[in-house]
Motif scaffolding. Structure first.
Motif: not given
Lengths: 312, 118
Positions: A213, A278, A297
């Protein structure tokens, strides 16, 4: 008491470690035909105080700075090293325990021993007192590092907290386009979680997801924030930026889909796998984005699940 | 297999973590794609790669890799070495190309990450 412990440890180690573990390989050797006048240059250039004399594959002697000084003092004619070297060289075999080497140094007062292979009698290396000390220190350092790691793993931070609800919160600010520092936030988070004594597999999943991320923030945005909430039962990571946003969220979730620029790919990233990875690392994942506004996210990794799998 | 065995088999030089030659390495993977490393490699394994940027060490740190070996004689820069030292991740460099490096280790019994079973 600690000092006693260390001495005991060293005593154990010198029985455990073998000569081949601390000796120096790739030894500089001379031939018995090399003239004494050459020796000075060799000793000086290689910064050594003695060297084995080898004929073919066989060790025939050893010549040291002492021998050289004696030769100088006697003002003799130049002659081959073979005439001045010490024959009957005391040697050690590479598979012998270090304690044997220590005793030999003690008994004979030599500066170095040639180390031979037991089967072939070939010269493998040379060992000095310095090598022994260095080897022991290195081994102690490795063991210390292992212990230190274990100590961290044995801590259970949350178990020591007495409360009906406990939450730890960490925030990391990520600069966009700063590839050099990419991963610093994930790295700091990982070290922090390890210190809390969390299960290493859980920490690894959080670290990988956060790193992916963080990479996305750096590659595609002007920067953003990573917020981490740690509770006894779960770790939640929320990654937010303020643009440019993702036009089609479903599309970016497709494995292999990527809009990464060439320079990112050259560094081994941007293959269109990040978000999938992820997802793979987390127990819950949510991705929302508004064009021109930004992306959020959110992922959740359950600690209890991991703890269970460790117990099984 | 110990790190020092890998050093010998690949004729490699240890450029970081010289004190970790006794470390056990149980499996390996060859990749220049860090995304794949992050997704598929297991803890404690050896990564063989042609990339030498600091992010390779970061990737290894996140995935708890055991060691990194740079193939085809590539030498990492000081920044990469420093980062590896601070994270206790050994770095090796071998003159062998990727395929030969993987082949030699595999022939000596070092399994791949996908086939390794505890």
């Amino acid at each position: 008491m600690a000092a006693d412990g260390n001495i005991g440890k060293i005593q154990e180690l010198i029985y455990e470690i073998r000569v081949c573990d601390v000796m120096k390989g790739n030894v500089i050797t001379v031939s018995p035909q090399t003239p004494m006048s050459e020796l000075r240059r060799i000793l000086r250039e290689k910064r050594i105080s003695g060297t084995p004399v080898v004929e073919g594959d066989k060790l025939v002697g050893i010549i040291s700075l002492d021998d050289f000084i004696r030769w100088m003092a006697e003002r003799e004619q130049d002659c081959p090293i073979g005439e001045k070297m010490t024959r009957n060289v005391q040697t050690l075999y590479s598979d012998e325990p270090l304690i044997l080497a220590v005793n030999r140094f003690d008994q004979l007062g030599f500066g170095r021993f040639a180390v031979l292979d037991r089967k072939s009698e070939r010269l493998l290396g040379i060992i000095t007192k310095g090598d022994i000390v260095e080897g022991l220190l290195r081994k102690l350092e490795i063991d210390y590092y292992k212990e230190e790691n274990q100590r961290h793993e044995e801590q259970h931070f949350f178990e020591d907290i007495l409360a009906d609800k406990s939450v730890l919160f960490f925030r990391y600010d990520v600069m966009g386009h700063d590839f050099k520092r990419a991963g610093e936030s994930a790295s700091r988070l990982k070290a922090t979680l390890r210190r809390l004594g969390l299960n290493p597999q859980i920490v690894r999943r959080v670290a990988i997801a956060t790193y992916e991320a963080e990479m996305n923030l750096i590659i595609y945005t002007d920067g953003g924030r990573i917020r981490v909430r740690v509770q006894p039962h779960e770790i939640a990571v929320r990654v937010e930026d303020s643009g440019p946003g993702i036009p089609d969220v479903d599309k970016v979730m497709r494995p292999g889909y990527s809009t990464a620029p060439e320079w990112v790919r050259e560094l081994g990233f941007g293959a269109g796998m990040g978000l999938n990875n992820i997802l793979k690392c987390s127990d819950k994942m949510d991705l929302r984005s508004a064009l021109g506004k930004g992306t959020r996210l959110s992922i959740c990794i359950s600690i209890e699940e991991g703890a269970k799998s460790e117990a099984n | 297999m110990k790190l020092k065995d890998i050093e010998r088999i690949l004729g490699a030089e240890i450029v970081a973590g010289i004190g970790l030659r006794e470390k056990d390495i149980e499996m390996a993977c060859g990749s220049d794609l860090m995304s794949d490393v992050l997704a598929f490699m297991k803890s404690g394994s050896l990564l063989l790669t042609g990339l030498t940027n600091p992010q390779v060490v970061r990737t290894a740190e996140m995935t708890d890799l055991g060691a990194i070996c740079f193939v085809r004689g590539k030498k990492p820069d000081q920044e990469t070495i420093d980062m590896a030292e601070s994270k206790n991740i050994p770095l090796l460099t071998t003159p062998l190309p990727m395929f030969e490096s993987c082949g030699r280790l595999y022939r000596r019994g070092l399994p791949g990450c996908s086939e390794y079973t505890e």
